[in-house]
Design an enzyme around this catalytic site. Sequence first.
Site, PDB file in Angstrom:
ATOM      1  N   HIS A  44       2.021   4.615  -2.888  1.00  0.00           N
ATOM      2  CA  HIS A  44       1.943   5.855  -2.577  1.00  0.00           C
ATOM      3  C   HIS A  44       3.272   6.534  -3.306  1.00  0.00           C
ATOM      4  O   HIS A  44       3.212   7.549  -3.658  1.00  0.00           O
ATOM      5  CB  HIS A  44       1.794   6.330  -1.342  1.00  0.00           C
ATOM      6  N   GLU A  81      -6.374   6.454  -1.035  1.00  0.00           N
ATOM      7  CA  GLU A  81      -6.390   5.490  -0.480  1.00  0.00           C
ATOM      8  C   GLU A  81      -6.983   4.390  -0.968  1.00  0.00           C
ATOM      9  O   GLU A  81      -6.574   3.059  -0.985  1.00  0.00           O
ATOM     10  CB  GLU A  81      -7.059   5.587   1.152  1.00  0.00           C
ATOM     11  N   HIS A  94       0.832  -1.338  -0.069  1.00  0.00           N
ATOM     12  CA  HIS A  94       0.064  -0.057   0.033  1.00  0.00           C
ATOM     13  C   HIS A  94       0.992   1.269   0.031  1.00  0.00           C
ATOM     14  O   HIS A  94       0.597   2.256  -0.703  1.00  0.00           O
ATOM     15  CB  HIS A  94      -0.888   0.118   1.215  1.00  0.00           C
ATOM     16  N   GLU A  95       1.963   1.142   0.806  1.00  0.00           N
ATOM     17  CA  GLU A  95       2.769   2.380   0.660  1.00  0.00           C
ATOM     18  C   GLU A  95       3.474   2.554  -0.407  1.00  0.00           C
ATOM     19  O   GLU A  95       3.877   3.668  -0.914  1.00  0.00           O
ATOM     20  CB  GLU A  95       3.638   2.453   2.118  1.00  0.00           C
TER      21      GLU A  95
END
Length: 667
Positions: free
Chosen positions: A191, A275, A187-188
């Site tokens: 980003h 997100e 997930h990070e």
Amino acid sequence: MDFFEAQARAKKHTTRLVALFSLAILGTVFGTYFATVYALRETHEYHPRRTRPGHYEFSSAPQGPVPSWWQPQLLLGVSMATLAVVGIASLWKWNEFSAGGSAVAESVGGRRVDPHTTDTHERRLLNVVEEMAIASGVPVPAVYIMDEEPAINAFAAGLTTSDAVVAVTRGTLEKLSRDELQGVVGHEFSHILNGDMRLNLRLTALVFGILVIGLLGRGLLSSLRYTRPRSSGNNKNHVGVLAAIALIGLALMAIGYIGYFFGRLIQAAVSRQREYLADASAVQFTRNPGGLTGALKKIGGFALGSSIQSNKSAALGHFFFAQGFRSHFGGLWATHPPLDERIRAIDPRFDGQMFAAPEVVDVSRESFATAGFAPTPPTLRAAPPPLPPSTPPVTSAHGSPSLAPASLAALSEEHIANAQLLLDSTPPRLRAATQSTSDAQALLFALLLDDDSVTRQQQRNLVAARAGGDALRALDDLIPSLRDLRPEHRLPLLQLALPALRQLPPTALAPFLDTLDDLVHADTQVSVFEFTLQKLLVRTLALGRTPSSVVVQYHSFHAVAPEISIVFSSLAHLSASAHTLSAAQTFAAGSSQLKLVESRLTLLPPAACDLAALDAALDKLAGASFPIRQRTVTAAAHLIGADGQTLIAEAELLRAIAATLDVPLPR
């Protein structure tokens, strides 16, 4: 769930919200203008008249018509003044983050993980981050732990992929399994790869700039506390002026705070969409929805959830993996979607049941690990199958028959599996050398050793003279392991060594880079790998030290068309040297991807697109906007994959191009 469709939907929503943010700033400008005109209309009867030098009197007699609501010159002046205030304040806020991701992580109490750590949880975290970085083709980010945070949360910070960091809370290490941790890290990385870090910083800076207008209005009102009306006959006029100042102050404060409210509202909406995008991307990366949903369910099940205790992190609320702070206005300022919505977007069959914590833990006195609720260490994976024997020369950079353009477009499960295979099959001694500054330097020296015995001895003498006897002994210690090194392992080793090399002080970095340059030119020739290593290393370290130095100078493909021709020509001639397609055919495959400038792209002769020309062209292209750089790299990937096969040298040169242009390139 179609995760690619989810990604496209989230990106589309984000574009709309950013457009609304621009409208919010425009609304602030017009609000300030109309407030100014209103104040002028209300006070037009009070005009100062100079009676003697330095002395003015006010007359209440009307002079001239009432100011019009439409005054173009005033609108221009107010617009410039408002935008100047917002711009200067935003730049000041932006400057706070200009030191890079490490400064952000350390400002909230993050502790950098020692590469030599023996802590099993920290070791597991490093391995997961390294796998994800190698798979996505970005420099391995520094890893930080927020030791004082028992909740489950994480964030990525930085201005570029070269200065990015991944930070996790202590609770994340203690409560999550490896699959769940991989989901959070994935997930990070989304980003990082999607440019969310820089977008979040820009929005934060702009919101602060709008807030400053309200603060200026409040400052004007505060200044009136120290002003008293005069007792002379002009008292009425003086009161009128004070009333006008108060009116302007109230208007500015109202406009600023209303603009701040809606700015935060839009910023939160943008964050929520990113997100969703990051969740979809993480599942696409790992192909393990249960890992990400498992982490989200544990956040919902544990009492602390994802709550961050430190107020220092409040400004970074939209950076985190999950909602770190209480949101205001009924959730309108919430930076993350509700947990159940995130889980249901991944798993439509979710029944609403979160993780059931076995017992209540007093987190003020003990950790989840000491309480016995930390996940058990993951089962050791079976030894990976050996890589197939080397085959000349048309082998991909990752050990498969080709490096297809489609596989370069986005990080996938295949890339992560391949990264795990590369890391597991790397000679242990060489991988260990990436963990310390001194050994990492010796490793790069060793990677540049020539096959010719005479040249190699010259290089060894050079290392001894420039770096000292210890460096030479470290180099010689690595040579036996180099015999088992496959060509496709070389760049991943460089990626692994980058965190250690970033720790070099400026006084040591310059001599190190000079020694590398002399090793490269020891045989008076520069190979594609040598060019790639130098370009990737120098560019990454430079961006890591001064990430704010990136300045966009070119917003049009036409401005950099000659440089794109050089890049494509270099790749086309390299590809034609071993493939069945001609240089013209491969060049056409790449240029056809850039319809806007296809007619202006020209295949150059080899002498006009050698490595020196390529180096200068890449430096100029690095100043282009991100869409230009991204589409150029994608087109270059199509070029080298035109015939379905990829030389290792082609893949290495493509990675040098991608690294210079700061465009992630999955392996």
